[in-house]
Write an enzyme that holds these catalytic residues in place. Structure first.
Site, PDB file in Angstrom:
ATOM      1  N   SER A  10       7.009   8.730  12.532  1.00 37.08           N
ATOM      2  CA  SER A  10       5.963   8.736  11.503  1.00 37.08           C
ATOM      3  C   SER A  10       6.534   8.929  10.114  1.00 37.08           C
ATOM      4  O   SER A  10       7.056   9.999   9.781  1.00 37.08           O
ATOM      5  CB  SER A  10       4.936   9.842  11.786  1.00 37.08           C
ATOM      6  N   ARG A  12      -6.566   2.035  17.881  1.00 36.07           N
ATOM      7  CA  ARG A  12      -6.353   0.573  17.852  1.00 36.07           C
ATOM      8  C   ARG A  12      -6.029  -0.030  19.216  1.00 36.07           C
ATOM      9  O   ARG A  12      -6.262  -1.215  19.419  1.00 36.07           O
ATOM     10  CB  ARG A  12      -5.249   0.215  16.851  1.00 36.07           C
ATOM     11  N   LYS A  72      -4.556   5.624  14.475  1.00 33.75           N
ATOM     12  CA  LYS A  72      -4.726   4.901  13.211  1.00 33.75           C
ATOM     13  C   LYS A  72      -6.185   4.982  12.760  1.00 33.75           C
ATOM     14  O   LYS A  72      -6.927   5.815  13.256  1.00 33.75           O
ATOM     15  CB  LYS A  72      -4.242   3.461  13.371  1.00 33.75           C
ATOM     16  N   LYS A  90       0.831  -1.213   0.000  1.00 36.00           N
ATOM     17  CA  LYS A  90       0.000   0.000   0.000  1.00 36.00           C
ATOM     18  C   LYS A  90       0.863   1.259   0.000  1.00 36.00           C
ATOM     19  O   LYS A  90       0.605   2.193  -0.766  1.00 36.00           O
ATOM     20  CB  LYS A  90      -0.932  -0.008   1.218  1.00 36.00           C
ATOM     21  N   ARG A 104      -7.816  -3.225   9.315  1.00 37.25           N
ATOM     22  CA  ARG A 104      -6.914  -4.197   9.952  1.00 37.25           C
ATOM     23  C   ARG A 104      -7.572  -4.848  11.180  1.00 37.25           C
ATOM     24  O   ARG A 104      -7.275  -5.985  11.525  1.00 37.25           O
ATOM     25  CB  ARG A 104      -5.586  -3.548  10.323  1.00 37.25           C
ATOM     26  N   ARG A 164       2.692   5.957  -3.226  1.00 31.15           N
ATOM     27  CA  ARG A 164       3.829   6.777  -3.667  1.00 31.15           C
ATOM     28  C   ARG A 164       4.058   6.646  -5.164  1.00 31.15           C
ATOM     29  O   ARG A 164       4.498   7.597  -5.817  1.00 31.15           O
ATOM     30  CB  ARG A 164       5.077   6.388  -2.869  1.00 31.15           C
ATOM     31  N   ARG A 178      -8.993  11.801  12.655  1.00 35.28           N
ATOM     32  CA  ARG A 178      -7.554  11.592  12.860  1.00 35.28           C
ATOM     33  C   ARG A 178      -6.806  12.928  12.825  1.00 35.28           C
ATOM     34  O   ARG A 178      -7.161  13.830  12.061  1.00 35.28           O
ATOM     35  CB  ARG A 178      -7.001  10.638  11.788  1.00 35.28           C
ATOM     36  N   GLN A 196       4.668   9.051   7.557  1.00 33.49           N
ATOM     37  CA  GLN A 196       3.769   9.967   6.845  1.00 33.49           C
ATOM     38  C   GLN A 196       4.220  11.412   7.030  1.00 33.49           C
ATOM     39  O   GLN A 196       4.232  12.197   6.081  1.00 33.49           O
ATOM     40  CB  GLN A 196       2.336   9.806   7.358  1.00 33.49           C
ATOM     41  N   ASP A 255       1.761  -1.218  11.820  1.00 36.40           N
ATOM     42  CA  ASP A 255       0.414  -1.612  11.372  1.00 36.40           C
ATOM     43  C   ASP A 255       0.060  -3.042  11.763  1.00 36.40           C
ATOM     44  O   ASP A 255      -1.048  -3.502  11.487  1.00 36.40           O
ATOM     45  CB  ASP A 255       0.313  -1.471   9.845  1.00 36.40           C
TER      46      ASP A 255
HETATM   47  C1  S3P Z   1       2.531   4.796   6.298  1.00 41.32           C
HETATM   48  C2  S3P Z   1       3.036   5.149   7.520  1.00 41.32           C
HETATM   49  C3  S3P Z   1       2.490   4.680   8.807  1.00 41.32           C
HETATM   50  C4  S3P Z   1       1.542   3.507   8.623  1.00 41.32           C
HETATM   51  C5  S3P Z   1       0.605   3.721   7.468  1.00 41.32           C
HETATM   52  C6  S3P Z   1       1.378   3.884   6.177  1.00 41.32           C
HETATM   53  C7  S3P Z   1       3.164   5.311   5.070  1.00 41.32           C
HETATM   54  O1  S3P Z   1       1.764   5.741   9.413  1.00 41.32           O
HETATM   55  O2  S3P Z   1       0.794   3.283   9.802  1.00 41.32           O
HETATM   56  O3  S3P Z   1      -0.276   2.629   7.336  1.00 41.32           O
HETATM   57  O4  S3P Z   1       2.893   4.778   3.972  1.00 41.32           O
HETATM   58  O5  S3P Z   1       3.965   6.253   5.183  1.00 41.32           O
HETATM   59  P1  S3P Z   1       2.461   6.780  10.448  1.00 41.32           P
HETATM   60  O6  S3P Z   1       3.368   7.634   9.681  1.00 41.32           O
HETATM   61  O7  S3P Z   1       1.300   7.543  11.028  1.00 41.32           O
HETATM   62  O8  S3P Z   1       3.146   5.918  11.456  1.00 41.32           O
END
Ligand code: S3P
Length: 445
Positions: free
Chosen positions: A173, A357, A353, A28, A402, A33, A128, A175, A326
């Protein structure tokens, strides 16, 4: 196809030994990306193995709305990018549905543009926190309008010229790291991101592959300093997306806990920033063999043979959290069938999340007679290897894919049926989940 609003419950029953050979859908994180970086690059990006789940398709739609042209020929997606700095203003809000990665990375991607972009999502995503990506964007000059607590809906208006920043990501993180780096792509000068410990590194690797000037230095402390030169050119690439280890985790744990099982899972991403669960399960006694190790599009990949195993509880090291962030819901199911106690600490990020969770897993375990203790950033589970007296509960899945898949796996190994109140959102990440599992011998109704 996008998820309908109608809930649909699914019941899992104790199953006979699982047997067979499967491939799980594409990763994913890499799929999101691939669409984003393909959209930002000049020329064409060809993608095979893309995860065609709702979350990723939403990202694709957002990229189309900003000027990229997407098409599909046989099993290959083709993205005709706009070129770095050339995304277009959208006339409608970008709707990311359930997808935190799509929303947060795209905020970075477009947030430093001198135009207005609006973001919306479903009720899970709207709950979120977005502040974690909005704070660095504000520092770069972006004006933000957001709902209370920096939540969706969000409207971003970038400055005429964005300011490069040095930003230390306050939580582990990928993200946030990725969002700041993408904002840096449209910013003159060098944008620097510092992370205290490594999180999934797909953004750094893939931006480098697309031609960005990006450099990573690892300090003695383990902190990573990532420097990106803004306003460079990206060029379209050929990408083969390997299978998602976070999706492989479900059939893998199912095979471990359903007695007599012996399955193969082909083509699984083995990037060390993603394989914490495999290591943890091996420490718990899991019989997993990594076969045919190879490289695909610069990533380590392997086929996994998994045989049912007598698991024992362990204390999961908290420094491993980022490499299995995850996977705690499905690890909790393995722990429920392990001998003794499993202790998970340092997992406060689970509260942010698709659902909280820590609470939703703990509620689901309790509803199925599995003793556990939820702390502010920890979870302790007492296992019952026979599965006797376990199950019988209805799990509230809170729009969390999940959670739904994890508790359906629990139902395959315990005495009483396990019901999840809704399974429709499984389509966001693993549309073939029930069909693939049924092919291995799982019983769902
Ligand atoms: C992800 C980063 C993670 C992960 C998410 C996918 C990504 O999140 O939980 O499912 O693709 O960069 P966080 O950055 O909030 O940890």
């Amino acid at each position: 196809m996008l998820v309908s609003d109608t809930k649909k419950s699914i019941i899992a029953f104790r199953s006979h030994a699982l047997q067979g050979s499967i491939s799980v859908p594409g990763d994913k994180s890499i799929s999101h990306r691939s669409f984003m970086f393909g959209a930002l690059a000049s020329g064409k990006t060809h993608i095979t193995g893309l995860l065609e789940g709702e979350d990723v398709l939403r990202t694709g739609k957002a990229m189309q709305a900003m000027g990229a042209v997407l098409s599909k020929a046989h099993d290959t997606w083709i993205v005709q990018g706009v070129g770095n700095g050339c995304l277009l203003q959208t006339d409608q809000p970008l709707d990311f549905g359930n997808a935190g990665t799509g929303a947060r990375l795209t905020m970075g991607l477009v947030g430093t543009y001198d135009m207005e972009t609006a973001f919306i999502g479903d009720s899970s995503l709207s709950n979120r926190p977005m502040g974690r990506v909005l704070i660095p964007l504000r520092l770069m000059g972006t004006q933000v309008t957001a709902a209370k607590g920096d939540r969706l809906p969000v409207i971003l208006r970038g400055p005429r010229v964005a300011a490069p920043i040095t930003y230390r990501v306050p939580m582990a993180s990928a993200q946030v790291k990725s969002s700041v780096l993408l904002a840096g792509m449209n910013t003159p000068g060098i944008t620097t991101v510092i992370e205290s410990s490594i999180t999934r590194d797909h953004t750094e690797k893939m931006l480098h592959g697309f031609g960005a000037e990006i450099d990573v230095e690892t300090a003695a402390s383990g902190a990573r300093i990532i420097r990106l030169v803004g306003q460079g050119n990206l060029k379209g690439q050929i990408i083969h997306v390997p299978g998602d280890p976070s999706s492989a985790a479900f059939p893998l744990v199912a095979a471990l806990i359903v007695p007599g099982s012996d399955i193969m899972i082909h083509n699984v991403l083995m990037n060390p920033t993603r394989t914490g669960l495999f290591l943890t399960l091996q420490e718990m006694g899991a019989d997993i063999t990594f076969l045919n190790k190879r490289k695909t599009s610069g990533e380590d990949v392997a086929d996994l043979r998994v045989r049912s195993s007598a698991l024992r509880g362990i204390h999961v090291p908290s420094e491993r959290v980022p490499s299995m962030i995850d996977e705690y819901p499905i690890l909790s199911i393995a722990a429920a069938l392990a001998e003794g106690r499993t202790i998970m600490t340092g997992i406060g990020e689970l509260r942010f999340k698709e659902s909280d969770r820590l609470s939703s897993v703990s509620n689901g375990l309790k509803a199925n007679n599995i003793p556990c203790t939820e702390g502010s950033d920890s979870l302790v589970i007492e296992g019952c290897p026979s599965g006797k007296g376990i199950g019988g509960g209805i799990v509230s899945t809170c729009l969390d894919h999940r959670l739904a898949m994890s508790f359906l796996i629990l139902g395959l190994a315990v005495e009483n049926r396990v019901t999840v109140d809704d399974g429709t959102m499984i389509r966001t990440s693993f549309p073939q989940f029930t069909t693939l599992m049924e092919g291995l011998g799982a019983t769902f109704v």
